[in-house]
Design an enzyme around this catalytic site. Structure first.
Site, PDB file in Angstrom:
ATOM      1  N   LYS A 194       1.207  -1.154  -0.196  1.00  0.00           N
ATOM      2  CA  LYS A 194       0.074  -0.062   0.458  1.00  0.00           C
ATOM      3  C   LYS A 194       1.023   1.783   0.659  1.00  0.00           C
ATOM      4  O   LYS A 194       1.827   1.312   1.110  1.00  0.00           O
ATOM      5  CB  LYS A 194      -0.876   0.143   1.328  1.00  0.00           C
ATOM      6  CG  LYS A 194      -2.215   0.666   1.139  1.00  0.00           C
ATOM      7  CD  LYS A 194      -1.996   2.423   1.418  1.00  0.00           C
ATOM      8  CE  LYS A 194      -1.979   3.028   2.574  1.00  0.00           C
ATOM      9  NZ  LYS A 194      -1.506   4.658   2.247  1.00  0.00           N
ATOM     10  N   GLU A 268       8.919   0.048  11.789  1.00  0.00           N
ATOM     11  CA  GLU A 268      10.180   1.168  11.062  1.00  0.00           C
ATOM     12  C   GLU A 268       9.321   3.004  11.737  1.00  0.00           C
ATOM     13  O   GLU A 268       8.819   2.744  11.137  1.00  0.00           O
ATOM     14  CB  GLU A 268      10.722   1.312  10.203  1.00  0.00           C
ATOM     15  CG  GLU A 268      12.384   1.459   9.891  1.00  0.00           C
ATOM     16  CD  GLU A 268      12.755   2.965  10.063  1.00  0.00           C
ATOM     17  OE1 GLU A 268      12.201   3.965  11.325  1.00  0.00           O
ATOM     18  OE2 GLU A 268      12.296   3.669   8.772  1.00  0.00           O
ATOM     19  N   CYS A 303      14.153   9.680   8.497  1.00  0.00           N
ATOM     20  CA  CYS A 303      13.828   9.410  10.317  1.00  0.00           C
ATOM     21  C   CYS A 303      15.168   9.063  10.957  1.00  0.00           C
ATOM     22  O   CYS A 303      14.797   9.182  12.337  1.00  0.00           O
ATOM     23  CB  CYS A 303      13.134   7.974  10.262  1.00  0.00           C
ATOM     24  SG  CYS A 303      13.626   6.588   8.517  1.00  0.00           S
ATOM     25  N   GLU A 405       9.299  14.361  17.207  1.00  0.00           N
ATOM     26  CA  GLU A 405      10.084  13.919  15.484  1.00  0.00           C
ATOM     27  C   GLU A 405       9.232  14.917  14.752  1.00  0.00           C
ATOM     28  O   GLU A 405       7.849  15.047  14.513  1.00  0.00           O
ATOM     29  CB  GLU A 405       9.819  12.717  15.441  1.00  0.00           C
ATOM     30  CG  GLU A 405      10.852  12.361  13.598  1.00  0.00           C
ATOM     31  CD  GLU A 405      10.283  10.871  13.559  1.00  0.00           C
ATOM     32  OE1 GLU A 405       8.954  10.600  13.692  1.00  0.00           O
ATOM     33  OE2 GLU A 405      11.447  10.260  12.258  1.00  0.00           O
TER      34      GLU A 405
HETATM   35  P1  NAI Z   1       1.329   7.770   9.128  1.00  0.00           P
HETATM   36  O1  NAI Z   1       2.501   6.512   9.433  1.00  0.00           O
HETATM   37  O2  NAI Z   1       0.262   8.063   8.899  1.00  0.00           O
HETATM   38  O3  NAI Z   1       1.330   6.839   7.166  1.00  0.00           O
HETATM   39  C1  NAI Z   1       2.101   5.710   6.951  1.00  0.00           C
HETATM   40  C2  NAI Z   1       1.556   5.048   5.747  1.00  0.00           C
HETATM   41  O4  NAI Z   1       0.497   4.754   6.073  1.00  0.00           O
HETATM   42  C3  NAI Z   1       0.553   5.478   4.928  1.00  0.00           C
HETATM   43  O5  NAI Z   1       0.984   4.644   3.291  1.00  0.00           O
HETATM   44  C4  NAI Z   1      -0.338   5.893   4.837  1.00  0.00           C
HETATM   45  O6  NAI Z   1      -1.525   5.915   4.230  1.00  0.00           O
HETATM   46  C5  NAI Z   1      -0.229   4.446   6.156  1.00  0.00           C
HETATM   47  N1  NAI Z   1      -1.641   4.494   7.255  1.00  0.00           N
HETATM   48  C6  NAI Z   1      -2.022   5.302   8.203  1.00  0.00           C
HETATM   49  N2  NAI Z   1      -3.346   5.303   8.623  1.00  0.00           N
HETATM   50  C7  NAI Z   1      -2.939   4.079   8.737  1.00  0.00           C
HETATM   51  C8  NAI Z   1      -4.081   3.073   8.746  1.00  0.00           C
HETATM   52  N3  NAI Z   1      -5.087   3.303   9.630  1.00  0.00           N
HETATM   53  N4  NAI Z   1      -4.160   1.479   8.537  1.00  0.00           N
HETATM   54  C9  NAI Z   1      -3.341   1.620   8.004  1.00  0.00           C
HETATM   55  N5  NAI Z   1      -2.432   2.169   7.248  1.00  0.00           N
HETATM   56  C10 NAI Z   1      -1.723   3.615   7.469  1.00  0.00           C
HETATM   57  O7  NAI Z   1       3.119   9.035   8.171  1.00  0.00           O
HETATM   58  P2  NAI Z   1       2.292  10.653   8.028  1.00  0.00           P
HETATM   59  O8  NAI Z   1       1.030  10.862   8.403  1.00  0.00           O
HETATM   60  O9  NAI Z   1       2.459  10.233   6.803  1.00  0.00           O
HETATM   61  O10 NAI Z   1       3.148  11.490   8.583  1.00  0.00           O
HETATM   62  C11 NAI Z   1       2.839  11.254   9.986  1.00  0.00           C
HETATM   63  C12 NAI Z   1       4.927  12.222  10.573  1.00  0.00           C
HETATM   64  O11 NAI Z   1       5.148  10.880  10.655  1.00  0.00           O
HETATM   65  C13 NAI Z   1       5.354  12.230  10.199  1.00  0.00           C
HETATM   66  O12 NAI Z   1       5.684  13.660  10.339  1.00  0.00           O
HETATM   67  C14 NAI Z   1       6.927  12.125  10.105  1.00  0.00           C
HETATM   68  O13 NAI Z   1       7.296  12.253  12.029  1.00  0.00           O
HETATM   69  C15 NAI Z   1       6.088   9.915  11.123  1.00  0.00           C
HETATM   70  N6  NAI Z   1       6.619   9.114   9.724  1.00  0.00           N
HETATM   71  C16 NAI Z   1       7.518   8.627   9.693  1.00  0.00           C
HETATM   72  C17 NAI Z   1       8.354   7.450   8.834  1.00  0.00           C
HETATM   73  C18 NAI Z   1       9.524   7.250   9.605  1.00  0.00           C
HETATM   74  O14 NAI Z   1      10.383   6.647   8.406  1.00  0.00           O
HETATM   75  N7  NAI Z   1       9.519   6.782  10.070  1.00  0.00           N
HETATM   76  C19 NAI Z   1       7.919   7.922   7.571  1.00  0.00           C
HETATM   77  C20 NAI Z   1       6.838   9.588   7.328  1.00  0.00           C
HETATM   78  C21 NAI Z   1       6.534   9.794   8.708  1.00  0.00           C
END
Ligand code: NAI
Ligand code: MG
Length: 503
Positions: A194, A268, A303, A405
């Site tokens: 996804k 992660e 990250c 973060e």
């Molecule tokens: P997110 O964790 O909400 O999104 C990441 C993925 O999870 C996307 O594909 C999203 O569609 C999916 N997702 C969201 N809600 C879900 C659910 N209920 N069930 C299953 N999948 C779901 O992160 P977002 O909203 O893009 O960014 C928010 C914050 O997260 C950022 O500001 C950052 O601090 C952190 N982040 C950390 C990352 C890392 O590399 N560890 C990468 C992206 C964001």
């Protein structure tokens, strides 16, 4: 935008706008492009201009079911293929990707706003590297012989888990997808990815290119929103493993859903990585190291970004001045322009989130925001999500800017006086993904590598995840490892014990 969906060119396409249009409104399931069953789509926006450049298929539970059922069928035969043969096919995917690296770099620059020269092209190259690395590991899916009794042959074998659901974010989607898909496939699983709402196109193109080599159905990709498409993927009964990269908040939701099915999960979840600079460091190299460690060319959307920089007091002022001067020399502009060092923030939501942190920091008594570089002046970019990098000084360790973060071009510089003091500060965090120490004192270097609470500790460098080196955090930074042989064996297979009584 054309009414009729363009056909996707097989040849590399160096016009990212044309390729984005051609990839519009599609998932890739069962070896072919398909629209969302609902017929719905959502916009893909160029963050440098605010213009819609494509539509993405809006997947929901029905699309998930179609993809997972197809993946489950394909997995049976895929698992029967000799492991080294599967590896050879994944390796061949790298060869299929290589002619498309420039195309993929431009496409990811268009959808994420990451500068082509400093970031996007670099990321595209890592995809082929990761596929080659894991492609060579088929023969490592070995079991053991276990001493039990002379007339009982006792062995273990590594078996795939079945269908893997992979959920990826937007910051380095091609790299992070490869780290999940390549080991999962070599181990004999099939995969349904996804993609992230903000960056669905380049990963879709990679899936299509890899499907020229792989049998249909073993690698599928859906676009859609988190709760409506990611949620059903995690919950689907045929998905037997979930691997996720993203926020702590969403990671916990994924973990809870997976717990209901009792399936393994790899998470992660980001970090708040400390960079510790001793006065005896190689000064110029460490200033440059601070810029790369903070991933300023990726607007800090990493990250492992060094978002807390602790500098030994005697060199603190000089370090701040040198860092600011070096950042001021970096050029912010059109991500597709070769002269650009720093592009845009990925989305309006992320832009607002980062801006709110900056405002909070500026309003904090005693804090100073050192704004660096300069916003682009080109009128074509006036709606672009450009944000000046900021170095904060004078923030207490209780500040949200030091604890949370931010995932933007914001770092906090703090002076320290003793090794014990800085170690305590560095470890005083909910996160534990990465850390770096910059010194020529071997005693400090060795001691800190042991005492820093992080999954990855580096001395005099702070590289991103590398193929062959296990990668994964402690505390809220996640569960499990990626990128290595260990990751493939421990997270994409289970061990079956076999006992054959001969007597
Ligand atoms: P997110 O964790 O909400 O999104 C990441 C993925 O999870 C996307 O594909 C999203 O569609 C999916 N997702 C969201 N809600 C879900 C659910 N209920 N069930 C299953 N999948 C779901 O992160 P977002 O909203 O893009 O960014 C928010 C914050 O997260 C950022 O500001 C950052 O601090 C952190 N982040 C950390 C990352 C890392 O590399 N560890 C990468 C992206 C964001
Ligand atoms: Mg979210």
């Amino acid at each position: 935008m054309a009414d009729k969906p363009d056909t996707v060119p097989a040849e590399p396409c160096l016009d990212p706008f044309a390729l984005a249009r051609a990839l519009s409104g599609k998932h890739f399931i069962g070896g072919r492009f398909v629209p969302a069953l609902s017929g719905r789509s959502f916009p893909v926006v160029n963050p440098a201009t605010g213009a819609e450049v494509a539509r993405a298929a809006e997947g929901d539970a029905a699309d998930v079911a179609a993809a997972v059922e197809d993946a489950a069928r394909a997995q049976k035969e895929w698992a029967r293929m000799p492991a080294r043969r599967r590896g050879a096919l994944v390796h061949a995917c790298a060869a299929a990707i290589r002619p498309h690296i420039e195309e993929l770099g431009r496409l990811i620059a268009l959808e994420t706003g990451k500068a082509l020269r400093t970031e996007s092209r670099v990321e595209a190259n890592t995809v082929a590297d990761i596929l080659e690395f894991f492609g060579g590991l088929g023969g490592e899916l070995k079991g053991e012989t276990v001493p039990f009794a002379p007339d009982v042959l006792s062995i273990t074998v590594r078996e795939p888990l079945g269908v893997v659901g992979a959920i990826i974010p937007w910051n380095v989607p091609m790299l992070l997808m490869s780290l999940k898909v390549a080991p999962a496939l070599v181990a004999g699983n099939s995969v349904v990815v996804k993609s992230a709402e903000e960056a669905p196109l380049a990963v879709l193109r990679i899936c299509e290119i890899m499907n020229r080599v792989l049998p249909p159905g073993v690698f599928n990709i859906l676009s859609g929103f988190g709760p409506d498409c990611g949620g059903p993927l995690v919950a689907h009964p045929l998905v037997r493993k979930v691997t996720f990269t993203g926020s702590v908040e969403t990671g916990k939701i994924v973990y809870r859903t997976a717990a209901e099915k009792l399936i393994p999960v790899t998470l992660e979840l980001g970090g708040k990585s400390p960079m510790i600079v001793f006065a005896d460091c190689d000064f110029d190299r460490t200033v440059q190291g601070a810029l790369t460690s903070m991933r300023f060319t990726r607007q800090g959307q990493s990250c492992t970004a060094a978002s807390r920089i602790y500098v030994e007091r005697p060199i603190f002022d000089r370090f701040l001045a040198a860092m600011k001067a070096a950042l001021d020399r970096m050029v912010m502009g059109d991500p597709l322009d070769e002269r650009t060092d720093i592009g845009t923030i990925v989305s309006p939501a992320q832009y607002e989130k980062v801006r709110a942190y900056i405002e909070e920091g500026r309003a904090t008594p005693g804090a100073t925001a050192h704004l660096c570089s300069a916003l682009p002046t080109d009128p074509a970019l006036k709606k672009g999500l450009f944000l000046q990098p900021v170095i904060f000084t004078g923030l207490e360790s209780s500040s949200r800017l030091v604890r949370e973060e931010i995932f933007g071009p914001v770092t906090v510089l703090t002076p320290f006086d003793t090794p014990e003091q800085v170690l305590a500060w560095a470890n005083d965090s909910d996160y534990g993904l990465a850390a770096s120490v910059w010194t020529n004192n071997l005693k400090h270097a060795l001691e800190f590598t042991h005492r820093l609470e992080a999954g990855l500790v580096q001395v005099n460098q702070n590289l991103v995840v590398q193929a062959n080196l296990s990668y994964g955090g402690v505390k809220n930074s996640g569960l499990g490892k990626e990128a290595s042989l260990e990751a493939m064996l421990e997270h994409f297979t289970h061990k079956k014990t076999i006992m054959m009584k001969m007597g």
